[in-house]
Design a protein around this motif. Sequence first.
Motif, PDB file in Angstrom:
ATOM      1  N   GLY A   1       0.808  -1.216   0.000  1.00 10.93           N
ATOM      2  CA  GLY A   1       0.000   0.000   0.000  1.00 10.93           C
ATOM      3  C   GLY A   1       0.836   1.258   0.000  1.00 10.93           C
ATOM      4  N   ALA A   2       1.963   1.214   0.679  1.00  6.85           N
ATOM      5  CA  ALA A   2       2.806   2.394   0.824  1.00  6.85           C
ATOM      6  C   ALA A   2       3.694   2.640  -0.388  1.00  6.85           C
ATOM      7  N   MET A   3       4.243   1.572  -0.983  1.00  2.00           N
ATOM      8  CA  MET A   3       5.240   1.772  -2.030  1.00  2.00           C
ATOM      9  C   MET A   3       4.715   2.540  -3.245  1.00  2.00           C
ATOM     10  N   PRO A   4       3.505   2.306  -3.727  1.00  2.00           N
ATOM     11  CA  PRO A   4       3.046   3.117  -4.863  1.00  2.00           C
ATOM     12  C   PRO A   4       3.037   4.611  -4.555  1.00  2.00           C
ATOM     13  N   ARG A   5       2.729   4.993  -3.335  1.00  2.00           N
ATOM     14  CA  ARG A   5       2.730   6.406  -2.968  1.00  2.00           C
ATOM     15  C   ARG A   5       4.157   6.948  -2.908  1.00  2.00           C
ATOM     16  N   ILE A   6       5.091   6.130  -2.414  1.00  2.00           N
ATOM     17  CA  ILE A   6       6.498   6.548  -2.369  1.00  2.00           C
ATOM     18  C   ILE A   6       7.031   6.722  -3.788  1.00  2.00           C
ATOM     19  N   ARG A   7       6.738   5.763  -4.653  1.00  2.00           N
ATOM     20  CA  ARG A   7       7.214   5.845  -6.038  1.00  2.00           C
ATOM     21  C   ARG A   7       6.570   6.998  -6.797  1.00  2.00           C
ATOM     22  N   GLN A   8       5.289   7.259  -6.512  1.00  2.00           N
ATOM     23  CA  GLN A   8       4.599   8.334  -7.223  1.00  2.00           C
ATOM     24  C   GLN A   8       5.232   9.688  -6.901  1.00  2.00           C
ATOM     25  N   LEU A   9       5.534   9.931  -5.626  1.00  2.00           N
ATOM     26  CA  LEU A   9       6.165  11.197  -5.264  1.00  2.00           C
ATOM     27  C   LEU A   9       7.524  11.325  -5.933  1.00  2.00           C
ATOM     28  N   ARG A  10       8.285  10.231  -5.951  1.00  2.00           N
ATOM     29  CA  ARG A  10       9.623  10.308  -6.529  1.00  2.00           C
ATOM     30  C   ARG A  10       9.575  10.558  -8.030  1.00  2.00           C
ATOM     31  N   ALA A  11       8.515  10.107  -8.694  1.00  2.00           N
ATOM     32  CA  ALA A  11       8.374  10.352 -10.129  1.00  2.00           C
ATOM     33  C   ALA A  11       8.317  11.852 -10.422  1.00  2.00           C
ATOM     34  N   TYR A  12       7.820  12.623  -9.468  1.00  2.00           N
ATOM     35  CA  TYR A  12       7.724  14.075  -9.658  1.00  2.00           C
ATOM     36  C   TYR A  12       8.896  14.820  -9.021  1.00  2.00           C
ATOM     37  N   ALA A  13       9.380  14.336  -7.870  1.00  2.00           N
ATOM     38  CA  ALA A  13      10.297  15.143  -7.067  1.00  2.00           C
ATOM     39  C   ALA A  13      11.674  14.531  -6.867  1.00  2.00           C
ATOM     40  N   GLY A  14      11.903  13.333  -7.355  1.00  2.00           N
ATOM     41  CA  GLY A  14      13.184  12.674  -7.103  1.00  2.00           C
ATOM     42  C   GLY A  14      14.070  12.650  -8.328  1.00  2.00           C
ATOM     43  N   ALA A  15      15.333  12.352  -8.096  1.00  2.00           N
ATOM     44  CA  ALA A  15      16.298  12.218  -9.178  1.00  2.00           C
ATOM     45  C   ALA A  15      16.763  10.772  -9.238  1.00  2.00           C
ATOM     46  N   PRO A  16      16.457  10.060 -10.316  1.00  2.00           N
ATOM     47  CA  PRO A  16      16.867   8.653 -10.397  1.00  2.00           C
ATOM     48  C   PRO A  16      18.374   8.503 -10.454  1.00  2.00           C
ATOM     49  N   LEU A  17      18.840   7.378  -9.951  1.00  2.00           N
ATOM     50  CA  LEU A  17      20.267   7.080  -9.959  1.00  2.00           C
ATOM     51  C   LEU A  17      20.715   6.766 -11.387  1.00  2.00           C
ATOM     52  N   PRO A  18      21.805   7.391 -11.864  1.00  2.00           N
ATOM     53  CA  PRO A  18      22.260   7.117 -13.231  1.00  2.00           C
ATOM     54  C   PRO A  18      22.479   5.624 -13.467  1.00  2.00           C
ATOM     55  N   LEU A  19      22.165   5.182 -14.682  1.00  2.00           N
ATOM     56  CA  LEU A  19      22.182   3.757 -14.989  1.00  2.00           C
ATOM     57  C   LEU A  19      23.544   3.102 -14.725  1.00  2.00           C
ATOM     58  N   PRO A  20      24.684   3.708 -15.086  1.00  2.00           N
ATOM     59  CA  PRO A  20      25.953   3.045 -14.770  1.00  2.00           C
ATOM     60  C   PRO A  20      26.148   2.822 -13.264  1.00  2.00           C
ATOM     61  N   LEU A  21      25.665   3.763 -12.454  1.00  2.00           N
ATOM     62  CA  LEU A  21      25.793   3.612 -11.004  1.00  2.00           C
ATOM     63  C   LEU A  21      24.861   2.523 -10.486  1.00  2.00           C
ATOM     64  N   GLN A  22      23.714   2.371 -11.137  1.00  2.00           N
ATOM     65  CA  GLN A  22      22.827   1.275 -10.752  1.00  2.00           C
ATOM     66  C   GLN A  22      23.473  -0.078 -11.050  1.00  2.00           C
ATOM     67  N   ARG A  23      24.219  -0.166 -12.143  1.00  2.00           N
ATOM     68  CA  ARG A  23      24.900  -1.433 -12.469  1.00  2.00           C
ATOM     69  C   ARG A  23      25.988  -1.743 -11.427  1.00  2.00           C
TER      70      ARG A  23
END
Length: 392
Positions: A259-281
């Motif tokens: 129940g909580a994770m969709p709300r966390i992900r939704q906020l990050r879609a607007y206000a967060g900065a995703p980790l660059p793909l090479p750093l994710q690897r």
Amino acid sequence: MAFPERFSDLPEYAFPRLRALLDHHAPGGSPLAMTIGEPKHAFPDWLGATLADNLAGFGVYPPNEGTPELLAAISGWIARRYGVAHPASGLMVLNGTREGLFNTLVALCPETKAGKRPVVLVPNPFYQVYAVAALAIGAEPVYVPATAATGFLPDYRSLPPEVLDRVAVAYICSPANPQGAVASAEYLADLLDLAERHDFTVFSDECYSEIWREAPPPGLLQVAAARGTDPDRVVVFNSLSKRSNVPGLRSGFVAAGPGAMPRIRQLRAYAGAPLPLPLQRVAERLWADEAHVEQNRALYQAKFRDAAAVLAGHQGLTLPDGGFFLWLPVEDGEAAALKLWRETGVRVLPGAYLARGTGADNPGKGYIRVALVAPQDETRRGLVALRDCLYG
């Protein structure tokens, strides 16, 4: 433009205060920083090659919540470490845990609780982002002492029922920053029982979980699964910074219920900065490897043995169960930090800078925090200088 009134009672951040205290004094010896929790051990030597192999990933927008491979690696680590099957759908990658500790409260904290202003429980001393997040959303931070009398963990059960009924979120940090106390499985189960009784969510900051002296600390996901707690009552944060000596990678995660994770992900879609793909690897491989973590932990354990030998017999010294800080009792933390700097060049953090309260009401006033992050020989030099200066 005026600073928002709700931030008016927030103390200045610890490290600008430290610079103001020390920097107009000359060091009394070769400077040695034992202040900030920035790991200095080597990260795995294969990290650079992994990054180089994935440089093309800088040319694309990365997945906001994390790549499927990275989420699977984190899920696999949780299963190995805690024996819990936490699905990738209940995970999100973070730019370090500080981002998640702030934004997850924004995403999940209600505007009112029991018809009143919501309360956010904060251990005192504490990591400053807990309080800033509460104030940012208009919640009331309630600072609960975590002192020697309570095993350096907050006794949330001691709060009045009328306060507990207003609690929306309680932060806990284990191993604790700055004291290094580990919350036992019994403590965590009791906290979850309290959360169920008063209908609040527990945010567990576990970024020091892989640095321990004698036994691995239990995790909140582990305790919650064993007792059948509602998954949406539990939110856990962790990071590669301390575990893998890569604070500059800025890679962590948040784990939450369906129940909580969709709300966390939704906020990050607007206000967060995703980790660059090479750093994710790179992060994917780090979460999958335990050899470097074991080597890292052994280095800290050796430094804690040095601390025990150097500071043996000094009243009030207790070695922490986890993390890489010493929480050393002194008469006055500011005076001790200034004396140590002026006479030896060793730089430590006054405990009061990590806590809320004035004078004797500040639970950090009679302590200094000493970070054992430097190489072993430098750390031992700093401990000897500290002993001779403050306890000699």
